[in-house]
Scaffold this active site. Structure first.
Site, PDB file in Angstrom:
ATOM      1  N   PHE A  24       0.812  -1.230   0.000  1.00  0.00           N
ATOM      2  CA  PHE A  24       0.000   0.000   0.000  1.00  0.00           C
ATOM      3  C   PHE A  24       0.845   1.281   0.000  1.00  0.00           C
ATOM      4  O   PHE A  24       0.364   2.343   0.376  1.00  0.00           O
ATOM      5  CB  PHE A  24      -0.970   0.026   1.193  1.00  0.00           C
ATOM      6  CG  PHE A  24      -1.720  -1.255   1.375  1.00  0.00           C
ATOM      7  CD1 PHE A  24      -2.690  -1.645   0.463  1.00  0.00           C
ATOM      8  CD2 PHE A  24      -1.427  -2.100   2.440  1.00  0.00           C
ATOM      9  CE1 PHE A  24      -3.367  -2.852   0.625  1.00  0.00           C
ATOM     10  CE2 PHE A  24      -2.098  -3.295   2.606  1.00  0.00           C
ATOM     11  CZ  PHE A  24      -3.074  -3.671   1.694  1.00  0.00           C
ATOM     12  N   GLY A  26       2.391   2.390  -2.783  1.00  0.00           N
ATOM     13  CA  GLY A  26       2.371   3.002  -4.116  1.00  0.00           C
ATOM     14  C   GLY A  26       3.508   2.572  -5.024  1.00  0.00           C
ATOM     15  O   GLY A  26       3.847   3.271  -5.980  1.00  0.00           O
ATOM     16  N   THR A  28       3.692  -0.037  -7.221  1.00  0.00           N
ATOM     17  CA  THR A  28       3.244  -0.344  -8.579  1.00  0.00           C
ATOM     18  C   THR A  28       2.784   0.923  -9.292  1.00  0.00           C
ATOM     19  O   THR A  28       3.035   1.093 -10.490  1.00  0.00           O
ATOM     20  CB  THR A  28       2.111  -1.388  -8.535  1.00  0.00           C
ATOM     21  OG1 THR A  28       2.600  -2.568  -7.881  1.00  0.00           O
ATOM     22  CG2 THR A  28       1.654  -1.759  -9.936  1.00  0.00           C
ATOM     23  N   GLU A  94       6.518  -6.822  -8.512  1.00  0.00           N
ATOM     24  CA  GLU A  94       6.542  -7.911  -7.513  1.00  0.00           C
ATOM     25  C   GLU A  94       7.837  -8.709  -7.621  1.00  0.00           C
ATOM     26  O   GLU A  94       7.831  -9.951  -7.594  1.00  0.00           O
ATOM     27  CB  GLU A  94       5.323  -8.827  -7.694  1.00  0.00           C
ATOM     28  CG  GLU A  94       3.989  -8.124  -7.608  1.00  0.00           C
ATOM     29  CD  GLU A  94       3.574  -7.733  -6.184  1.00  0.00           C
ATOM     30  OE1 GLU A  94       4.383  -7.923  -5.239  1.00  0.00           O
ATOM     31  OE2 GLU A  94       2.453  -7.235  -6.039  1.00  0.00           O
ATOM     32  N   CYS A 182       3.611   1.627  10.907  1.00  0.00           N
ATOM     33  CA  CYS A 182       4.929   2.195  11.182  1.00  0.00           C
ATOM     34  C   CYS A 182       5.698   1.248  12.104  1.00  0.00           C
ATOM     35  O   CYS A 182       5.163   0.250  12.583  1.00  0.00           O
ATOM     36  CB  CYS A 182       4.799   3.584  11.817  1.00  0.00           C
ATOM     37  SG  CYS A 182       4.198   3.521  13.517  1.00  0.00           S
TER      38      CYS A 182
HETATM   39 ZN    ZN Z   1       1.919   3.697  13.657  1.00  0.00          ZN
END
Ligand code: ZN
Length: 195
Positions: A24, A26, A28, A94, A182
């Site tokens: 997620f 970005g 690609t 990938e 994170c």
């Molecule tokens: Zn976090």
């Protein structure tokens, strides 16, 4: 073409660009953006993805934001070498799903004067470097680390959180089992507690 070096036309040389990051983030989308620009510049562009990745589309690379580009499904790194003879720009999505031989393939193609752009996960769900991406980062001329947004706290995220206790390194086609986190919010799911 207004984009400046390094993402312009190779001049008597090739190079390797790596776009690496968590899910997620970005990757690609960025790969598609660069390849589209090369196509606009009328360069011979080929896009490959490993056959393992069957989500969304068999014959396209597709980003989570629905950008897509026609691609060639391959089962091994050898096919990329065979098919790339006439290409000037080669994209591989990938790339973490290929064996370490893909490192040599990228070097060979770049040495032939081609621009090689690869995108892939740099860490697995445990935060462990995902071969062959670390090696590709080391030999690339240009590297881009894409960050997502942590769904827990909103900080920049570079880890992929798995929301299931499966110990398989890869669960293909199951994006809903993952989210971006994170460093502070990421944890390795424990099998005992089924988290
Ligand atoms: Zn976090």
């Amino acid at each position: 073409m207004t984009e400046i070096f390094p993402h312009s036309i190779p001049n008597e040389t090739g190079w390797i660009e790596v776009i690496a990051g968590c899910m997620f983030s970005g990757k690609t989308e960025e790969l598609i953006r660069r390849l589209r620009r090369a196509k606009i510049a009328k360069q011979n562009v080929l896009v490959f993805k490993p056959k393992i990745d069957t989500r969304y589309s068999e014959t396209e690379i597709v980003s989570h934001s629905d950008q897509s580009l026609p691609s060639i499904l391959v089962t091994s790194h050898e096919e990329i070498l065979e098919l790339s003879k006439d290409a000037k720009v080669i994209g591989i999505d990938e790339v973490q799903f290929f064996s370490n031989e893909i490192i040599d393939v990228c070097n060979i193609l770049a040495n032939q004067g081609k621009r090689v752009i690869v995108a892939g996960l740099d860490q697995d769900y445990k935060g462990i470097p995902f071969e062959p991406v670390p090696q590709l980062l080391a030999i690339a001329e240009y590297i881009t680390k894409t960050l997502a947004i942590c769904v827990e706290c909103g900080n920049p995220a570079d880890r992929t959180q798995r929301k299931t206790a499966s110990k398989e390194r890869v669960i293909v086609g199951a994006a809903d089992l993952y989210e971006a986190r994170c460093r502070k919010c990421h944890y390795i799911p424990s099998e005992e507690y089924g988290e």
